[in-house]
Scaffold this motif. Structure first.
Motif, short mmCIF file in Angstrom:
data_model
loop_
_atom_site.label_atom_id
_atom_site.label_comp_id
_atom_site.label_asym_id
_atom_site.label_seq_id
_atom_site.Cartn_x
_atom_site.Cartn_y
_atom_site.Cartn_z
N SER A 11 0.82 -1.20 0.00
CA SER A 11 0.00 0.00 0.00
C SER A 11 0.86 1.25 0.00
O SER A 11 1.83 1.36 0.75
N SER A 12 0.49 2.21 -0.84
CA SER A 12 1.18 3.50 -0.89
C SER A 12 0.15 4.62 -0.87
O SER A 12 -1.05 4.38 -1.07
N THR B 31 4.91 -4.74 -5.89
CA THR B 31 4.32 -3.62 -6.63
C THR B 31 3.65 -2.66 -5.66
O THR B 31 2.94 -3.11 -4.73
N LYS B 32 3.85 -1.37 -5.86
CA LYS B 32 3.15 -0.37 -5.07
C LYS B 32 1.75 -0.17 -5.64
O LYS B 32 1.57 -0.05 -6.86
N PHE C 251 0.09 -11.68 -1.42
CA PHE C 251 0.25 -10.98 -0.15
C PHE C 251 0.01 -9.49 -0.36
O PHE C 251 0.34 -8.93 -1.40
N ALA C 252 -0.55 -8.84 0.67
CA ALA C 252 -0.68 -7.38 0.68
C ALA C 252 -0.07 -6.85 1.97
O ALA C 252 -0.30 -7.41 3.05
N VAL C 253 0.70 -5.78 1.85
CA VAL C 253 1.29 -5.11 3.01
C VAL C 253 0.48 -3.85 3.28
O VAL C 253 0.39 -2.96 2.42
N LEU C 254 -0.12 -3.78 4.48
CA LEU C 254 -1.03 -2.70 4.84
C LEU C 254 -0.53 -1.97 6.08
O LEU C 254 0.26 -2.51 6.86
N PRO C 255 -0.99 -0.72 6.29
CA PRO C 255 -0.57 0.03 7.47
C PRO C 255 -1.00 -0.65 8.77
O PRO C 255 -2.04 -1.32 8.82
N TRP C 256 -0.21 -0.46 9.79
CA TRP C 256 -0.59 -0.92 11.12
C TRP C 256 -1.85 -0.17 11.56
O TRP C 256 -2.00 1.02 11.25
#
Length: 281
Positions: A93-94, A117-118, A136-141
């Protein structure tokens, strides 16, 4: 008699060759395991097993090689062989301007070989995993209080093939943070795979009520249900509890928490969590 510099270098070269041979042997074995899992339709990626591996290595490790280096080496191995062999990809996530403060911690976890990928916006990032090809997705805490947080949509998921869970926390191997870092640098990884127990875990439990309630009411209810709350995040009438231990939807304490909250409790869902990794600094 002490060894000469040339003799030491020859010995280092020999060790390098041995390490390289073992790495190639390890890669062959992991590839065989991945192929067998694919054939039998089994889950290929196992963050819980990876966490147990890291704990075992760190428990036996001795200086002078830094602990962080040990973790980084094995994360590269896991990413380059296990994840790459499975053809997996990651979205991060950006913000709307393309800024991405989670890129480095994600790269440290997944390794340099995995495609990343952003994606602009949390909603779009989640959609890439739920409906797209990303694994996979990287998300904010989660923030302490926010409007329409990403985790709110996890509370009414059906048990189908598109259900997402939190499976890991970033940075990997760092478990204490000051308040500024907790907001700006921490992240979670979500995926369609299940969050599995690793013998030392932190879980997320989501609660949605028909009315707004005080944080104290939620904390007291959780305590009465036998849960140890580390953090509590809020969004209007939705709450996300970060609790010590491993819990899934079949856990008795989740059923107990819903009963304590009464008829006003619309959802009480396990939404994943993360394995605890020893300090690496």
């Amino acid at each position: 008699m002490s060894k000469t510099l040339s003799e030491i270098r020859v010995e280092i070269d020999s060790i390098d060759n041995q390490v390289h041979d073992l790495l190639m042997q390890r890669a062959d074995l992991v590839s065989s395991v991945a192929m067998a899992k694919k054939k039998e339709g089994l889950q290929i990626v196992h963050p819980a097993r990876e966490a147990k591996l890291m704990r075992r290595l760190l428990s036996r490790h001795k200086a002078p090689l830094p602990r962080a280096t040990v973790v980084r080496i094995w994360r590269e191995l896991i990413g380059s062989v296990s994840l790459l062999q499975a053809g997996l990809s990651v979205v991060v996530s950006s913000d709307n301007r393309g800024g991405c403060i989670y890129w480095d911690v994600a790269k440290n976890y997944f390794g340099s070989a995995i495609p990343m990928t952003k994606i602009s916006g949390v909603t779009n990032t989640i959609a890439e995993v739920r409906d797209g090809d990303a694994y996979f997705a990287v998300l904010p805490w989660p923030a302490a209080e926010s409007q329409s947080p990403w985790w709110d949509s996890f509370l009414n998921q059906n048990d189908d093939e598109k259900k997402l869970s939190v499976i890991c926390a970033l940075p990997y191997g760092q478990s204490t943070f000051d308040s500024e870092m907790a907001v700006d640098s921490r992240a979670v990884i979500v995926s369609k795979i299940d969050f599995m127990p690793s013998d030392d875990d932190i879980s997320f439990i989501g609660v949605k009520l028909g009315v707004e309630a005080s944080l104290d009411r939620i904390k007291i209810a959780a305590k009465d249900a036998g849960l140890s709350v580390l953090n509590l995040f809020r969004a209007d009438d939705s709450y996300l509890l970060e609790v010590t231990g491993y819990y899934n939807q079949d856990s008795k304490m989740i059923e107990t928490l819903q009963k304590i909250l009464g008829d006003e409790c619309l959802y009480c869902k396990a939404v994943g969590g993360y394995p605890v990794i020893p300090h690496i600094t």
